[in-house]
Design a protein around this motif. Structure first.
Motif, short mmCIF file in Angstrom:
data_model
loop_
_atom_site.label_atom_id
_atom_site.label_comp_id
_atom_site.label_asym_id
_atom_site.label_seq_id
_atom_site.Cartn_x
_atom_site.Cartn_y
_atom_site.Cartn_z
N ARG A 52 25.66 -24.43 -35.59
CA ARG A 52 25.97 -25.14 -36.84
C ARG A 52 27.38 -24.73 -37.25
N LEU A 53 28.31 -25.67 -37.15
CA LEU A 53 29.70 -25.42 -37.55
C LEU A 53 29.91 -25.92 -38.97
N MET A 54 30.48 -25.08 -39.81
CA MET A 54 30.79 -25.47 -41.18
C MET A 54 32.23 -25.04 -41.48
N ALA A 55 33.01 -25.98 -41.98
CA ALA A 55 34.39 -25.70 -42.34
C ALA A 55 34.65 -26.20 -43.75
N GLY A 56 35.58 -25.56 -44.42
CA GLY A 56 35.92 -25.98 -45.78
C GLY A 56 37.25 -25.42 -46.20
N GLY A 57 37.69 -25.89 -47.34
CA GLY A 57 38.97 -25.42 -47.86
C GLY A 57 39.32 -26.09 -49.16
N PHE A 58 40.62 -26.22 -49.39
CA PHE A 58 41.15 -26.78 -50.64
C PHE A 58 42.14 -27.88 -50.30
N GLU A 59 42.08 -29.00 -51.05
CA GLU A 59 43.04 -30.10 -50.91
C GLU A 59 43.40 -30.61 -52.30
N ASN A 60 44.69 -30.70 -52.59
CA ASN A 60 45.13 -31.05 -53.94
C ASN A 60 44.98 -32.53 -54.28
N ILE A 61 44.93 -33.44 -53.31
CA ILE A 61 44.82 -34.87 -53.60
C ILE A 61 43.55 -35.44 -52.97
N LYS A 62 43.58 -35.75 -51.67
CA LYS A 62 42.43 -36.37 -51.01
C LYS A 62 42.44 -36.05 -49.52
N MET A 63 41.30 -35.61 -49.00
CA MET A 63 41.15 -35.32 -47.57
C MET A 63 41.03 -36.61 -46.77
N ASP A 64 41.54 -36.57 -45.54
CA ASP A 64 41.39 -37.70 -44.62
C ASP A 64 40.40 -37.36 -43.52
N ARG A 65 40.62 -36.20 -42.86
CA ARG A 65 39.75 -35.86 -41.74
C ARG A 65 39.84 -34.37 -41.40
N ASP B 266 43.56 -30.00 -26.58
CA ASP B 266 44.43 -30.80 -27.44
C ASP B 266 43.68 -31.97 -28.08
N THR B 267 42.46 -32.20 -27.64
CA THR B 267 41.66 -33.31 -28.13
C THR B 267 40.44 -32.76 -28.87
N PRO B 268 40.21 -33.21 -30.10
CA PRO B 268 39.03 -32.72 -30.82
C PRO B 268 37.74 -33.23 -30.19
N PHE B 269 36.70 -32.39 -30.17
CA PHE B 269 35.40 -32.84 -29.68
C PHE B 269 34.62 -33.54 -30.79
N HIS B 270 35.08 -33.37 -32.04
CA HIS B 270 34.44 -34.06 -33.17
C HIS B 270 35.48 -34.23 -34.28
N ILE B 271 35.47 -35.41 -34.90
CA ILE B 271 36.33 -35.65 -36.06
C ILE B 271 35.43 -36.06 -37.22
N ALA B 272 35.48 -35.27 -38.28
CA ALA B 272 34.76 -35.61 -39.51
C ALA B 272 35.74 -36.42 -40.37
#
Length: 170
Positions: A49-62, A71-77
């Motif tokens: 179970r991978l969980m990531a988080g953080g802070f963004e001042n306007i709006k997250m994209d991905r 160099d290639t993501p195995f998953h894009i949220a």
């Protein structure tokens, strides 16, 4: 200033103006992999179970999840998979299926957060060791109480155990 003009067929026209401010978002989001922890042992029979988080001042994209310097993501949220909160924090979770990784191997995960303005940042790498439970049986050691310690009846006894593998202790 933005302006709009209108003219009708009779030659009548009107104009309206509004003063606006354009704010450039040049602040990248922060990101960290929250789970698993760096150095965790993962049984090959379990999903990660991978969980990531953080802070963004306007709006997250991905948030892209990368494995072993790829160099290639195995998953894009994307923004639909990211939970944004009113305090500008965000979190996303995914399950990395056990069939996708080999036994007895170290895996290193990195997450890259990108906001709507295109700013991005990378998490610190998190490495986990995949272990085969047949080759690495669960071991447990009782640290406290020590051998031959005596206790008064009716008193609480604190027990400290250690195990080198992420295991459920009953």
């Amino acid at each position: 200033t933005v302006a709009a003009e209108v003219r009708d067929d009779g030659g009548m026209n009107d104009r309206a103006e509004a003063k606006i401010s354009i704010i450039a978002d040049d602040v990248p989001p922060t990101i960290a992999i929250i789970s698993p922890k760096d150095g965790d042992n993962i049984l090959s029979s379990r999903n990660i179970r991978l969980m990531a988080g953080g802070f963004e001042n306007i709006k997250m994209d991905r948030v892209g999840f990368y494995l072993d310097d790829s160099d290639t993501p195995f998953h894009i949220a994307d923004e639909n998979d990211i939970n944004d909160y009113s305090d500008n924090t965000y979190f996303t979770t995914l399950i990395y299926d056990k069939s996708d990784y080999p036994e007895d191997k170290e895996l290193t995960f990195v997450a890259v957060a990108t906001d709507k303005a295109g700013n991005s940042s990378q998490s610190a790498p998190v490495s986990v060791q995949i272990i085969d439970p047949e080759l690495n049986p669960v071991e447990i050691t009782i640290e406290l109480p020590g051998d031959n310690e005596s206790f008064l009846m009716g008193r609480q006894i604190d027990i400290l155990t250690r195990t080198p593998v992420n295991a459920r202790i009953n």
